[in-house]
Design an enzyme around this catalytic site. Structure first.
Site, PDB file in Angstrom:
ATOM      1  N   TYR A  95       0.863  -1.182   0.000  1.00 57.46           N
ATOM      2  CA  TYR A  95       0.000   0.000   0.000  1.00 57.46           C
ATOM      3  C   TYR A  95       0.893   1.224   0.000  1.00 57.46           C
ATOM      4  O   TYR A  95       1.791   1.344   0.844  1.00 57.46           O
ATOM      5  CB  TYR A  95      -0.885  -0.012   1.247  1.00 57.46           C
ATOM      6  CG  TYR A  95      -1.768   1.207   1.405  1.00 57.46           C
ATOM      7  CD1 TYR A  95      -2.859   1.411   0.567  1.00 57.46           C
ATOM      8  CD2 TYR A  95      -1.523   2.144   2.417  1.00 57.46           C
ATOM      9  CE1 TYR A  95      -3.678   2.523   0.719  1.00 57.46           C
ATOM     10  CE2 TYR A  95      -2.345   3.247   2.585  1.00 57.46           C
ATOM     11  CZ  TYR A  95      -3.415   3.437   1.730  1.00 57.46           C
ATOM     12  OH  TYR A  95      -4.221   4.537   1.901  1.00 57.46           O
ATOM     13  N   ASP A 125       9.407   2.627  -0.633  1.00 58.38           N
ATOM     14  CA  ASP A 125       8.411   3.306   0.199  1.00 58.38           C
ATOM     15  C   ASP A 125       8.735   2.943   1.652  1.00 58.38           C
ATOM     16  O   ASP A 125       8.348   1.880   2.139  1.00 58.38           O
ATOM     17  CB  ASP A 125       7.008   2.849  -0.207  1.00 58.38           C
ATOM     18  CG  ASP A 125       5.930   3.438   0.694  1.00 58.38           C
ATOM     19  OD1 ASP A 125       6.275   4.032   1.739  1.00 58.38           O
ATOM     20  OD2 ASP A 125       4.736   3.290   0.364  1.00 58.38           O
ATOM     21  N   LYS A 131       5.362   9.032   8.772  1.00 57.07           N
ATOM     22  CA  LYS A 131       5.240   8.466  10.122  1.00 57.07           C
ATOM     23  C   LYS A 131       6.349   8.950  11.081  1.00 57.07           C
ATOM     24  O   LYS A 131       6.240  10.032  11.629  1.00 57.07           O
ATOM     25  CB  LYS A 131       5.162   6.948  10.051  1.00 57.07           C
ATOM     26  CG  LYS A 131       3.907   6.489   9.232  1.00 57.07           C
ATOM     27  CD  LYS A 131       3.600   5.047   9.401  1.00 57.07           C
ATOM     28  CE  LYS A 131       2.553   4.530   8.424  1.00 57.07           C
ATOM     29  NZ  LYS A 131       1.159   4.748   8.808  1.00 57.07           N
TER      30      LYS A 131
HETATM   31  N1  HOZ Z   1      -3.892   2.456   6.497  1.00 59.62           N
HETATM   32  C1  HOZ Z   1      -2.927   3.258   7.153  1.00 59.62           C
HETATM   33  C2  HOZ Z   1      -1.949   2.418   7.899  1.00 59.62           C
HETATM   34  N2  HOZ Z   1      -1.433   1.339   7.216  1.00 59.62           N
HETATM   35  C3  HOZ Z   1      -3.552   4.310   8.042  1.00 59.62           C
HETATM   36  C4  HOZ Z   1      -4.675   3.818   8.832  1.00 59.62           C
HETATM   37  C5  HOZ Z   1      -5.368   4.904   9.639  1.00 59.62           C
HETATM   38  O1  HOZ Z   1      -4.769   5.935   9.911  1.00 59.62           O
HETATM   39  O2  HOZ Z   1      -6.508   4.712   9.966  1.00 59.62           O
END
Ligand code: HOZ
Length: 427
Positions: free
Chosen positions: A144, A239, A267
């Protein structure tokens, strides 16, 4: 139907926010629950609005490697707040954070700050295309890279959690140049590169996948990507939004000894504030406007508060011993989970890289997205709900990773393992 404050707030939120949340996984739909509304966090714990405490292994989905409200981060934020919140003009803080990244990650000679991981990967892909004057992007199933159109193909994280192949609203035309291959399949990658390598602008991946659960690269996978992208003049993009400064001081690329052309961060480099960044070799980075003609901009890019939190966080991570400590805590957590499962005859595969960890309810090895999808999701949901009731806060999806901070104490981890043992016994 519970009478909790969280449920009441969720119902109110659903009236004004789609699904009641600002990011889909948070709705907890796949694990059959409702989200907790959080009031505060401190060190390795969070408290919901009903006053319940939880040991937190989500850590805002990764950024809080120092735990909640680390004094160095709070102090720096308070200091910067005295001068204002945003200027939309350069501040020295941007250069300081850029230098901190460059000092740790040798492949990064120049870096551009943005506001999220999505912006970082979207911009890196545009840059790769602008630099090579080619269109094709190769990604890997289950990785992702945020929600930009080009990369929302066979994506992990929320898309995997909801079980949808892609998203309406992403025109076929927009993704006709995106090819998604099998993570860890060296032969497939070589076959594709030998066929169309000279059309490939960039190859992007999470060097340790964290959005299909945590999946490590097999021996030779990253090396092959490096070899074949170099051979065909394609840009290799790591990434490292999740792995950056988390799995090692010099990130996943340092740990595995592979030098990508571009890297994306987020992050940890924002220390809990919204930050993304992309960087790499000067000759590629100099193609970005205003130095070059590949366009990318942002009103809040390089925001002083976000830079301050990132600077304070990276400075706290300066010492190599911090990473040794993080690794030891994570090992204690994940081997404890494995022992709890073994003791209760529950098939479980666990792993960790630095302070990033993952587990799958299966007895088969998990090395790609198809493997991850075959794991026992119902058992995961039951385990998740049980742990939550015991005060352990895990990501509400098997297709996410767990994170450990320096604030997690021995007692926090021991309690987590004791509770896991009890929950596993009832699975
Ligand atoms: N999907 C992201 C983490 N892999 C963010 C999820 C979130 O902030 O709700």
């Amino acid at each position: 139907m519970s009478n909790s404050k969280s449920d009441k707030l969720f119902n109110e939120a659903k009236c004004v926010i789609p699904g009641g949340v600002n990011s889909p996984v948070r709705a907890c739909g796949s694990v059959g629950g409702q989200p907790l509304f959080i009031q505060r966090g401190d060190k390795a714990k969070i408290w919901d609005v009903d006053g319940n405490a939880y040991i937190d292994y989500v850590l805002s989905w990764g950024p809080l490697i120092l735990g909640h409200r680390h004094p160095a981060v709070i102090k720096k934020l308070e200091q910067i707040l005295e001068s204002g919140t945003s200027f939309g003009a350069p501040t020295e803080l941007e250069t300081i954070l850029a230098q901190l990244v460059i000092d740790r990650v040798p492949s990064v000679e120049k870096i551009r700050m943005v506001n999220s991981g999505t912006e970082a990967t979207m911009s890196a892909v545009r840059l790769a295309r602008g630099y090579t004057k080619r269109d094709v992007i190769i990604k890997f199933d289950g990785c992702y890279h945020g929600h930009a159109d080009t990369l929302l193909v066979a994506a992990g994280s929320g898309v995997a959690t909801l079980g949808i192949p892609g998203s309406p609203g992403v025109p076929e035309k927009v993704i006709e140049n995106t090819l998604s291959l099998t993570f860890n399949d060296v032969d497939e990658f070589i076959r594709v590169m030998e066929k169309i390598g000279d059309q490939v602008a960039g190859v992007i991946l999470e060097p340790v996948a964290g959005n299909m659960g945590m999946v490590k690269p097999v021996n030779g996978f990253l090396e092959t990507l490096r070899e074949y992208t170099s051979k065909y003049g394609a840009v290799l993009i790591f990434d490292e939004v999740m792995t950056g400064f988390r799995v090692a001081k010099d990130s996943a690329q340092g740990l595995f000894g592979i030098t990508p052309d571009l890297s994306c961060f987020g992050k940890v480099i924002g220390g809990g504030l919204p930050v993304g960044a992309y960087g790499g070799q000067k000759d590629i980075m100099n193609c970005i406007a205003p130095e070059g003609s590949v366009y990318q901009a942002g009103t809040l890019s390089g925001n002083p508060l976000a830079m301050a939190a990132g600077i304070a966080t990276l400075q706290e991570l300066e010492n190599d011993e911090v990473y040794t400590l993080l690794e030891a805590k994570t090992k204690q957590f994940i081997t404890g989970l494995q022992h709890a499962a073994d003791a209760n005859n529950i098939p479980l595969k666990t792993g960790h890289v630095g302070s990033m960890a993952g587990f799958f309810f299966t007895d088969a090895d998990v090395s790609n997205f198809d493997d991850a999808k075959k794991c026992d999701l119902k058992r995961f949901a039951k385990f998740y709900r049980g742990m939550l009731e015991k005060g352990i806060y895990l990501a509400p999806s098997q297709f996410e990773a767990c994170f450990v901070s320096i604030a997690h104490t021995n007692e926090d981890i021991e309690k987590t393992i004791t509770e896991a043992n009890e929950i596993m016994a009832g699975l």
